[in-house]
Design an enzyme around this catalytic site. Structure first.
Site, short mmCIF file in Angstrom:
data_model
loop_
_atom_site.label_atom_id
_atom_site.label_comp_id
_atom_site.label_asym_id
_atom_site.label_seq_id
_atom_site.Cartn_x
_atom_site.Cartn_y
_atom_site.Cartn_z
CD GLU A 157 -2.76 1.12 2.53
OE1 GLU A 157 -3.65 1.99 2.63
OE2 GLU A 157 -2.60 0.21 3.36
CD GLU A 261 -7.97 2.00 5.64
OE1 GLU A 261 -7.31 1.13 6.19
OE2 GLU A 261 -7.52 2.68 4.69
#
Length: 285
Positions: A157, A261
């Site tokens: 990520e 998220e």
């Protein structure tokens, strides 16, 4: 509803939503809000190797709620907090990451989770970046092989510079390139990009630049996460055209999960999904 939302398979991140509840109550709360898929950061911040009864209790709470775990972080240090991963941090933190590999993959296998996110870790004052990068590659190779043993994908990520100034992976190109290096080193093909549209936007990418990232890297993307920008709130609380971006992802061929998220704001998490009709929350086949 916007077409971009209609085409997605959404899951709820239980490490940022429903955190007003104890961990074991969050899967049922997500299910009560209409969701059948969830994801988690590593829930045991203090240890990479929690007692087996705690692992079993979480697995049971997921099963009892009827929720599928679709994404899990490897141990990443104090998160939320100052840390952004452990795998490139020399010494004890790197060892803790390695100790977590078997624990996390066994838990993922038990729960049917097939995506494991490995956060890179911050640059450390006084440490040679080249040494950190070599350590990171070694640990990512171990993580990719551990994930492969259970048929899972290893995710890498990119974060954002304003909130994570010492984190070295900030762009899609460099993160995908690292995923390719891991695949080359392992001889496997199970390391992929986690495309977090909030982080990319926070790094200053315009909507057109985000479209370009999607067009370029959708095929190498193993998971997507969203929050609006600014504020990291629910879609519609900022100015990021998330429905348009998700539609672009769909058009580019992405058919994986989209993790919610984001922060609920000053309201209970259960009230932070008004942008998404209830009939669209359960994971479609």
């Amino acid at each position: 509803m916007p077409k971009g939302y209609a085409n997605q398979r959404f899951d709820v991140n239980l490490s940022i939503l429903f955190t007003e509840l104890p961990l074991l109550e969050r899967p049922a709360a997500a299910a009560a809000a209409g969701f059948t898929a969830v994801e988690l950061w590593w829930p045991w911040v203090a240890t990479p190797t929690p007692p087996q009864d705690e692992l079993d209790a979480l697995a049971k709470s997921l099963k009892d709620a009827g929720t599928q775990l679709v994404g899990l972080n490897f141990y990443a240090g104090e998160l939320p907090g100052p840390d952004r991963g452990a795998l490139s941090v020399p010494g004890e933190e790197s060892e803790r990451f390695r100790a977590n590999l078997d624990v996390a993959t066994r838990f993922a296998e038990t729960t049917g989770c097939t995506a494991l996110n490995a956060l890179y870790g911050n640059r450390v004052e006084g440490a040679d970046p080249a040494v950190q990068d070599q350590l990171a590659l070694e640990n990512l190779v171990l993580a990719a092989r551990a994930a492969d043993r259970i048929g899972a994908t290893l995710l890498l990520e990119a974060l954002n510079q304003p909130e994570s100034p010492r984190y070295p992976l900030l762009g899609a190109d460099e993160t995908v390139a690292l995923a390719d290096r891991v695949n080359e080193a392992t001889g496997l093909t199970n390391t992929a990009f986690l495309m977090d549209l909030y982080h990319l936007s926070m790094n200053g990418l315009s909507t057109e630049a985000l479209y370009a990232v999607i067009d370029t890297h959708a095929a190498r993307t193993g998971h997507v996460q969203i929050a609006d920008d600014p504020g990291r709130g629910a879609p519609g609380t900022g100015t990021l055209p998330l429905e348009s971006l998700l539609e672009r992802l769909h058009t580019a061929g992405y058919a994986g999960w989209t993790g919610l998220e984001y922060k609920p704001g000053d309201r209970p998490s259960a009230e932070a999904f008004d942008w998404l009709p209830a009939e669209r929350r359960a994971a479609r086949p």
